[in-house]
Design a protein around this motif. Structure first.
Motif, mmCIF file in Angstrom:
data_model
loop_
_atom_site.group_PDB
_atom_site.id
_atom_site.type_symbol
_atom_site.label_atom_id
_atom_site.label_comp_id
_atom_site.label_asym_id
_atom_site.label_seq_id
_atom_site.Cartn_x
_atom_site.Cartn_y
_atom_site.Cartn_z
ATOM 1 N N ALA A 6 50.210 68.724 85.365
ATOM 2 C CA ALA A 6 51.165 68.366 86.413
ATOM 3 C C ALA A 6 50.474 68.557 87.757
ATOM 4 O O ALA A 6 49.674 69.473 87.936
ATOM 5 N N SER A 7 50.769 67.692 88.698
ATOM 6 C CA SER A 7 50.148 67.754 90.017
ATOM 7 C C SER A 7 50.342 69.126 90.655
ATOM 8 O O SER A 7 51.450 69.652 90.713
ATOM 9 N N GLY A 8 49.239 69.708 91.119
ATOM 10 C CA GLY A 8 49.301 70.975 91.832
ATOM 11 C C GLY A 8 49.317 72.212 90.962
ATOM 12 O O GLY A 8 49.290 73.323 91.468
ATOM 13 N N CYS A 9 49.334 72.040 89.644
ATOM 14 C CA CYS A 9 49.442 73.196 88.739
ATOM 15 C C CYS A 9 48.099 73.680 88.207
ATOM 16 O O CYS A 9 48.049 74.676 87.504
ATOM 17 N N LEU A 10 47.030 72.977 88.521
ATOM 18 C CA LEU A 10 45.719 73.369 88.013
ATOM 19 C C LEU A 10 44.661 73.027 89.054
ATOM 20 O O LEU A 10 44.590 71.890 89.511
ATOM 21 N N ASP A 11 43.870 73.990 89.436
ATOM 22 C CA ASP A 11 42.746 73.749 90.330
ATOM 23 C C ASP A 11 41.508 73.600 89.452
ATOM 24 O O ASP A 11 41.011 74.578 88.899
ATOM 25 N N ALA A 12 41.033 72.371 89.309
ATOM 26 C CA ALA A 12 39.902 72.096 88.420
ATOM 27 C C ALA A 12 38.640 72.825 88.853
ATOM 28 O O ALA A 12 37.794 73.132 88.024
ATOM 29 N N LEU A 13 38.513 73.103 90.135
ATOM 30 C CA LEU A 13 37.307 73.785 90.607
ATOM 31 C C LEU A 13 37.333 75.271 90.285
ATOM 32 O O LEU A 13 36.291 75.900 90.161
ATOM 33 N N ILE A 14 38.532 75.834 90.125
ATOM 34 C CA ILE A 14 38.665 77.238 89.755
ATOM 35 C C ILE A 14 38.697 77.405 88.235
ATOM 36 O O ILE A 14 38.194 78.390 87.699
ATOM 37 N N ALA A 15 39.271 76.427 87.526
ATOM 38 C CA ALA A 15 39.397 76.500 86.065
ATOM 39 C C ALA A 15 38.787 75.256 85.415
ATOM 40 O O ALA A 15 39.481 74.483 84.761
ATOM 41 N N THR A 18 39.335 74.628 81.562
ATOM 42 C CA THR A 18 40.673 74.133 81.238
ATOM 43 C C THR A 18 40.777 72.655 81.590
ATOM 44 O O THR A 18 41.285 71.855 80.797
ATOM 45 N N ALA A 19 40.294 72.261 82.750
ATOM 46 C CA ALA A 19 40.365 70.860 83.176
ATOM 47 C C ALA A 19 39.604 69.942 82.226
ATOM 48 O O ALA A 19 40.044 68.821 81.958
ATOM 49 N N ARG A 20 38.491 70.410 81.695
ATOM 50 C CA ARG A 20 37.688 69.586 80.770
ATOM 51 C C ARG A 20 38.410 69.318 79.448
ATOM 52 O O ARG A 20 38.074 68.371 78.748
ATOM 53 N N GLN A 21 39.384 70.135 79.116
ATOM 54 C CA GLN A 21 40.123 69.939 77.864
ATOM 55 C C GLN A 21 41.186 68.849 77.978
ATOM 56 O O GLN A 21 41.724 68.404 76.973
ATOM 57 N N LEU A 22 41.471 68.407 79.184
ATOM 58 C CA LEU A 22 42.487 67.372 79.404
ATOM 59 C C LEU A 22 41.879 65.984 79.290
ATOM 60 O O LEU A 22 40.680 65.796 79.451
ATOM 61 N N ASP A 23 42.737 64.997 79.042
ATOM 62 C CA ASP A 23 42.279 63.604 79.009
ATOM 63 C C ASP A 23 42.050 63.058 80.415
ATOM 64 O O ASP A 23 41.363 62.064 80.602
ATOM 65 N N GLY A 24 42.644 63.679 81.393
ATOM 66 C CA GLY A 24 42.495 63.299 82.791
ATOM 67 C C GLY A 24 43.048 64.412 83.659
ATOM 68 O O GLY A 24 43.790 65.274 83.190
ATOM 69 N N PHE A 25 42.698 64.368 84.930
ATOM 70 C CA PHE A 25 43.094 65.418 85.857
ATOM 71 C C PHE A 25 43.902 64.809 86.992
ATOM 72 O O PHE A 25 43.493 63.824 87.598
ATOM 73 N N VAL A 26 45.064 65.400 87.295
ATOM 74 C CA VAL A 26 45.912 64.962 88.400
ATOM 75 C C VAL A 26 45.722 65.944 89.549
ATOM 76 O O VAL A 26 45.890 67.150 89.380
ATOM 77 N N ARG A 70 34.670 64.668 94.860
ATOM 78 C CA ARG A 70 33.352 64.498 94.223
ATOM 79 C C ARG A 70 33.063 65.649 93.265
ATOM 80 O O ARG A 70 32.562 65.444 92.163
ATOM 81 N N GLU A 71 33.381 66.858 93.692
ATOM 82 C CA GLU A 71 33.157 68.023 92.834
ATOM 83 C C GLU A 71 34.051 67.949 91.594
ATOM 84 O O GLU A 71 33.608 68.240 90.485
ATOM 85 N N ALA A 72 35.298 67.561 91.779
ATOM 86 C CA ALA A 72 36.229 67.471 90.649
ATOM 87 C C ALA A 72 35.805 66.381 89.665
ATOM 88 O O ALA A 72 35.983 66.525 88.459
ATOM 89 N N ARG A 73 35.217 65.300 90.160
ATOM 90 C CA ARG A 73 34.759 64.222 89.271
ATOM 91 C C ARG A 73 33.634 64.686 88.347
ATOM 92 O O ARG A 73 33.439 64.118 87.276
ATOM 93 N N ARG A 74 32.903 65.696 88.739
ATOM 94 C CA ARG A 74 31.870 66.241 87.846
ATOM 95 C C ARG A 74 32.499 66.953 86.658
ATOM 96 O O ARG A 74 31.871 67.146 85.635
ATOM 97 N N ILE A 75 33.752 67.356 86.815
ATOM 98 C CA ILE A 75 34.468 68.074 85.764
ATOM 99 C C ILE A 75 35.232 67.112 84.873
ATOM 100 O O ILE A 75 35.253 67.249 83.657
ATOM 101 N N SER A 76 35.894 66.123 85.483
ATOM 102 C CA SER A 76 36.709 65.170 84.730
ATOM 103 C C SER A 76 36.461 63.766 85.256
ATOM 104 O O SER A 76 36.607 63.506 86.442
ATOM 105 N N GLU A 77 36.087 62.856 84.358
ATOM 106 C CA GLU A 77 35.829 61.479 84.783
ATOM 107 C C GLU A 77 37.109 60.735 85.087
ATOM 108 O O GLU A 77 37.123 59.819 85.898
ATOM 109 N N ALA A 78 38.199 61.102 84.430
ATOM 110 C CA ALA A 78 39.486 60.443 84.673
ATOM 111 C C ALA A 78 40.286 61.311 85.637
ATOM 112 O O ALA A 78 40.682 62.421 85.312
ATOM 113 N N MET A 79 40.490 60.795 86.853
ATOM 114 C CA MET A 79 41.201 61.570 87.862
ATOM 115 C C MET A 79 42.261 60.691 88.510
ATOM 116 O O MET A 79 41.989 59.561 88.901
ATOM 117 N N ILE A 80 43.462 61.225 88.619
ATOM 118 C CA ILE A 80 44.560 60.547 89.302
ATOM 119 C C ILE A 80 44.812 61.306 90.591
ATOM 120 O O ILE A 80 45.082 62.507 90.572
#
Length: 88
Positions: A6-15, A18-26, A70-80
């Motif tokens: 869910a938007s705002g519930c996960l900071d991919a740069l801090i976790a 966890t973000a890599r386990q998702l199909d995409g990152f919002v 750019r930093e988040a894209r290194r973690i997840s290729e699918a980003m909304i």
């Protein structure tokens, strides 16, 4: 079926693990101009659950957003990107 945060519930740069386990990152909501959000108290418990009024606090679209994405894209290729943008 895709698994997204869910938007705002996960900071991919801090976790990132966890973000890599998702199909995409919002992303957290991004607005054209910086917003401080609402003053506290932002969360209230009720008999039926919880209400929140955070107010979409964010640094604004132009203040470091591109580098953060750019930093988040290194973690997840699918980003909304969740946000307010000027119409094209």
């Amino acid at each position: 079926m895709l698994l997204l945060n869910a938007s705002g519930c996960l900071d991919a740069l801090i976790a990132p693990d966890t973000a890599r386990q998702l199909d995409g990152f919002v992303t957290k909501t991004v607005t054209p101009l910086p917003r401080e959000g609402n003053r506290p108290v932002r969360i209230a418990e009720t008999e039926g659950g919880m209400l929140n009024s955070i107010g979409l606090a964010n640094p604004g679209r132009d203040l470091g957003t591109v580098e953060t994405f750019r930093e988040a894209r290194r973690i997840s290729e699918a980003m909304i990107v969740n946000g307010e943008f000027d119409p094209i």
